[in-house]
Design a protein around this motif. Structure first.
Motif, PDB file in Angstrom:
ATOM      1  N   ILE A 127     128.344 129.004  17.497  1.00 25.84           N
ATOM      2  CA  ILE A 127     127.968 130.472  16.665  1.00 25.84           C
ATOM      3  C   ILE A 127     129.332 131.239  17.179  1.00 25.84           C
ATOM      4  O   ILE A 127     130.297 131.341  17.563  1.00 25.84           O
ATOM      5  CB  ILE A 127     127.290 131.120  17.626  1.00 25.84           C
ATOM      6  N   LEU A 128     128.838 130.557  15.506  1.00 29.07           N
ATOM      7  CA  LEU A 128     130.852 131.398  15.195  1.00 29.07           C
ATOM      8  C   LEU A 128     130.545 133.269  15.461  1.00 29.07           C
ATOM      9  O   LEU A 128     129.475 133.743  14.835  1.00 29.07           O
ATOM     10  CB  LEU A 128     130.056 131.905  13.131  1.00 29.07           C
ATOM     11  N   LYS A 129     131.595 133.732  16.161  1.00 24.98           N
ATOM     12  CA  LYS A 129     131.452 135.222  16.967  1.00 24.98           C
ATOM     13  C   LYS A 129     132.078 136.216  16.107  1.00 24.98           C
ATOM     14  O   LYS A 129     131.924 137.144  16.036  1.00 24.98           O
ATOM     15  CB  LYS A 129     132.000 135.442  18.079  1.00 24.98           C
ATOM     16  N   THR A 130     133.244 135.767  15.246  1.00 28.90           N
ATOM     17  CA  THR A 130     133.860 136.509  14.560  1.00 28.90           C
ATOM     18  C   THR A 130     134.787 135.544  13.464  1.00 28.90           C
ATOM     19  O   THR A 130     135.081 134.533  13.864  1.00 28.90           O
ATOM     20  CB  THR A 130     134.452 137.757  15.348  1.00 28.90           C
ATOM     21  N   ILE A 131     135.750 136.257  12.613  1.00 29.58           N
ATOM     22  CA  ILE A 131     136.482 135.730  11.616  1.00 29.58           C
ATOM     23  C   ILE A 131     137.581 137.161  12.085  1.00 29.58           C
ATOM     24  O   ILE A 131     137.288 138.106  11.519  1.00 29.58           O
ATOM     25  CB  ILE A 131     136.374 135.800   9.863  1.00 29.58           C
ATOM     26  N   LEU A 132     138.969 136.946  12.048  1.00 26.53           N
ATOM     27  CA  LEU A 132     139.814 136.978  12.676  1.00 26.53           C
ATOM     28  C   LEU A 132     140.810 136.926  11.065  1.00 26.53           C
ATOM     29  O   LEU A 132     141.379 136.038  11.151  1.00 26.53           O
ATOM     30  CB  LEU A 132     141.054 137.411  13.567  1.00 26.53           C
ATOM     31  N   ALA A 133     141.681 138.267  10.683  1.00 28.61           N
ATOM     32  CA  ALA A 133     142.678 137.834   9.418  1.00 28.61           C
ATOM     33  C   ALA A 133     143.487 139.047   9.863  1.00 28.61           C
ATOM     34  O   ALA A 133     142.829 140.403  10.532  1.00 28.61           O
ATOM     35  CB  ALA A 133     141.866 137.758   8.178  1.00 28.61           C
ATOM     36  N   GLY A 134     144.768 139.305   9.003  1.00 26.95           N
ATOM     37  CA  GLY A 134     145.759 140.973   9.096  1.00 26.95           C
ATOM     38  C   GLY A 134     145.617 141.357  10.505  1.00 26.95           C
ATOM     39  O   GLY A 134     146.266 140.607  11.038  1.00 26.95           O
ATOM     40  N   SER A 135     145.668 142.058  10.992  1.00 21.50           N
ATOM     41  CA  SER A 135     146.644 142.577  11.822  1.00 21.50           C
ATOM     42  C   SER A 135     145.480 142.557  12.989  1.00 21.50           C
ATOM     43  O   SER A 135     145.407 143.250  14.463  1.00 21.50           O
ATOM     44  CB  SER A 135     146.418 144.272  11.981  1.00 21.50           C
ATOM     45  N   ASP A 136     144.068 142.342  13.018  1.00 21.45           N
ATOM     46  CA  ASP A 136     143.438 141.733  14.028  1.00 21.45           C
ATOM     47  C   ASP A 136     144.166 140.927  15.208  1.00 21.45           C
ATOM     48  O   ASP A 136     145.189 139.799  15.560  1.00 21.45           O
ATOM     49  CB  ASP A 136     141.846 140.897  13.451  1.00 21.45           C
ATOM     50  N   LEU A 137     143.337 141.434  16.050  1.00 25.17           N
ATOM     51  CA  LEU A 137     144.110 140.487  17.547  1.00 25.17           C
ATOM     52  C   LEU A 137     142.973 139.376  17.556  1.00 25.17           C
ATOM     53  O   LEU A 137     142.036 139.051  18.472  1.00 25.17           O
ATOM     54  CB  LEU A 137     144.038 141.699  18.629  1.00 25.17           C
ATOM     55  N   LEU A 138     143.733 138.181  18.661  1.00 20.89           N
ATOM     56  CA  LEU A 138     143.420 137.243  19.308  1.00 20.89           C
ATOM     57  C   LEU A 138     143.914 137.112  19.691  1.00 20.89           C
ATOM     58  O   LEU A 138     144.354 137.008  20.538  1.00 20.89           O
ATOM     59  CB  LEU A 138     144.138 135.366  18.790  1.00 20.89           C
ATOM     60  N   THR A 139     142.090 136.681  20.906  1.00 26.70           N
ATOM     61  CA  THR A 139     142.162 136.743  22.393  1.00 26.70           C
ATOM     62  C   THR A 139     140.997 136.303  23.015  1.00 26.70           C
ATOM     63  O   THR A 139     140.422 135.989  21.870  1.00 26.70           O
ATOM     64  CB  THR A 139     141.475 138.267  23.041  1.00 26.70           C
ATOM     65  N   GLU A 140     141.117 136.008  24.181  1.00 28.30           N
ATOM     66  CA  GLU A 140     140.417 135.447  24.890  1.00 28.30           C
ATOM     67  C   GLU A 140     139.909 135.154  25.864  1.00 28.30           C
ATOM     68  O   GLU A 140     140.700 135.493  26.579  1.00 28.30           O
ATOM     69  CB  GLU A 140     140.446 133.534  24.731  1.00 28.30           C
ATOM     70  N   ALA A 141     138.668 136.005  26.444  1.00 33.50           N
ATOM     71  CA  ALA A 141     138.106 136.408  27.290  1.00 33.50           C
ATOM     72  C   ALA A 141     138.521 135.739  28.688  1.00 33.50           C
ATOM     73  O   ALA A 141     139.036 136.215  29.160  1.00 33.50           O
ATOM     74  CB  ALA A 141     136.996 136.684  27.891  1.00 33.50           C
ATOM     75  N   LEU A 142     138.454 134.267  28.809  1.00 34.07           N
ATOM     76  CA  LEU A 142     138.422 133.687  29.457  1.00 34.07           C
ATOM     77  C   LEU A 142     140.131 133.249  29.692  1.00 34.07           C
ATOM     78  O   LEU A 142     140.918 132.750  31.269  1.00 34.07           O
ATOM     79  CB  LEU A 142     138.005 132.173  29.133  1.00 34.07           C
ATOM     80  N   LEU A 143     141.201 134.000  28.671  1.00 36.99           N
ATOM     81  CA  LEU A 143     142.208 133.912  28.777  1.00 36.99           C
ATOM     82  C   LEU A 143     142.777 135.549  28.922  1.00 36.99           C
ATOM     83  O   LEU A 143     143.249 135.439  27.811  1.00 36.99           O
ATOM     84  CB  LEU A 143     142.946 133.318  27.953  1.00 36.99           C
ATOM     85  N   PRO A 144     142.911 135.787  30.038  1.00 33.02           N
ATOM     86  CA  PRO A 144     142.939 137.517  30.676  1.00 33.02           C
ATOM     87  C   PRO A 144     144.238 137.675  29.543  1.00 33.02           C
ATOM     88  O   PRO A 144     144.648 138.942  28.724  1.00 33.02           O
ATOM     89  CB  PRO A 144     143.112 138.232  31.151  1.00 33.02           C
ATOM     90  N   GLU A 145     145.423 137.065  30.363  1.00 30.74           N
ATOM     91  CA  GLU A 145     146.768 137.429  29.537  1.00 30.74           C
ATOM     92  C   GLU A 145     147.482 137.219  27.869  1.00 30.74           C
ATOM     93  O   GLU A 145     148.047 137.352  27.185  1.00 30.74           O
ATOM     94  CB  GLU A 145     147.598 136.985  30.040  1.00 30.74           C
ATOM     95  N   PHE A 146     146.126 136.262  27.440  1.00 32.35           N
ATOM     96  CA  PHE A 146     146.386 135.828  25.993  1.00 32.35           C
ATOM     97  C   PHE A 146     145.962 136.944  24.944  1.00 32.35           C
ATOM     98  O   PHE A 146     144.796 137.301  24.799  1.00 32.35           O
ATOM     99  CB  PHE A 146     145.298 134.696  25.444  1.00 32.35           C
ATOM    100  N   GLN A 147     147.170 137.195  24.340  1.00 36.47           N
ATOM    101  CA  GLN A 147     147.067 137.940  22.859  1.00 36.47           C
ATOM    102  C   GLN A 147     147.441 137.927  22.129  1.00 36.47           C
ATOM    103  O   GLN A 147     149.086 137.959  21.948  1.00 36.47           O
ATOM    104  CB  GLN A 147     146.378 139.423  23.248  1.00 36.47           C
ATOM    105  N   LEU A 148     146.923 137.513  20.573  1.00 35.33           N
ATOM    106  CA  LEU A 148     148.536 137.399  19.071  1.00 35.33           C
ATOM    107  C   LEU A 148     147.419 138.425  18.378  1.00 35.33           C
ATOM    108  O   LEU A 148     146.529 137.692  17.890  1.00 35.33           O
ATOM    109  CB  LEU A 148     147.548 136.045  19.313  1.00 35.33           C
ATOM    110  N   THR A 149     148.700 138.669  17.280  1.00 38.60           N
ATOM    111  CA  THR A 149     148.134 139.292  15.610  1.00 38.60           C
ATOM    112  C   THR A 149     147.871 138.064  15.604  1.00 38.60           C
ATOM    113  O   THR A 149     148.521 137.033  15.060  1.00 38.60           O
ATOM    114  CB  THR A 149     148.690 140.665  15.680  1.00 38.60           C
ATOM    115  N   ILE A 150     147.036 138.350  14.354  1.00 39.06           N
ATOM    116  CA  ILE A 150     146.888 137.160  13.381  1.00 39.06           C
ATOM    117  C   ILE A 150     147.760 136.754  12.613  1.00 39.06           C
ATOM    118  O   ILE A 150     148.437 136.191  12.021  1.00 39.06           O
ATOM    119  CB  ILE A 150     145.598 137.128  12.839  1.00 39.06           C
ATOM    120  N   THR A 151     148.798 138.104  11.880  1.00 33.81           N
ATOM    121  CA  THR A 151     150.007 138.537  11.202  1.00 33.81           C
ATOM    122  C   THR A 151     150.732 137.848  12.101  1.00 33.81           C
ATOM    123  O   THR A 151     151.701 136.538  11.238  1.00 33.81           O
ATOM    124  CB  THR A 151     150.360 139.856  10.730  1.00 33.81           C
TER     125      THR A 151
END
Length: 170
Positions: A127-151
């Motif tokens: 299921i498509l949950k979201t589409i991220l672009a620009g300044s959106d933040l890529l995260t994953e609940a199962l990887l609590p320390e992971f975050q990366l801005t799309i830019t």
């Protein structure tokens, strides 16, 4: 730069062209960020880029990024960086194969549009949950320390850490 590689899709061997420079830059940046976020997780292992992952007897794919569960060695997150010259393989065929596998997480990273589609597995398939672009933040609940801005993911210049990881002649 890497060389061409082969994937087995439902019994058919498909030779994929070597990824381009931008593809490799995005892949390296993604691996560097994910690697640092899984370093303290004993339950998850990050495979090297395009490691062949056996999904079934007749299907073995080489995702750009793959996370596996240590206890079962089963893939639970795949990331595919869409290749502009054969995007149908990534966006249609491989996505269907991951859905058939009941993959819990899939990231479709599309340098053509500088966006990331996030899919979650469900009883009804991916299921498509979201589409991220620009300044959106890529995260994953199962990887609590992971975050990366799309830019940052799609930034054209190499990050300092990706430059430090390369040796001359690569």
């Amino acid at each position: 730069m890497t060389e061409s590689y082969q994937e087995l899709m439902e019994g058919e061997i498909l030779t994929r062209r070597a990824p381009g420079a931008r593809h490799e830059l995005i892949c390296s940046r993604l691996h560097t960020t994910v690697h640092s976020s899984v370093a303290n997780l004993s339950s998850t292992r990050l495979l090297p880029a395009r490691t062949k992952v056996q999904l079934s007897a007749d299907t073995a794919l080489c995702p750009d990024l793959a996370l596996v569960t240590v206890a079962t060695d089963k893939i639970w997150l795949a990331a595919e960086i869409v290749s502009p010259d054969d995007h149908r393989v990534d966006t249609v065929i491989k996505k269907q194969l991951y859905e058939d596998l009941k993959l819990p997480r899939l990231w479709m990273i599309d340098p053509r549009y500088d966006n990331v589609e996030i899919y979650h597995g469900s009883q009804y398939g991916l299921i498509l949950k979201t589409i991220l672009a620009g300044s959106d933040l890529l995260t994953e609940a199962l990887l609590p320390e992971f975050q990366l801005t799309i830019t940052d993911l799609f930034r054209m210049e190499p990050s300092r850490s990706s430059l430090e990881g390369n040796t001359p002649g690569e």
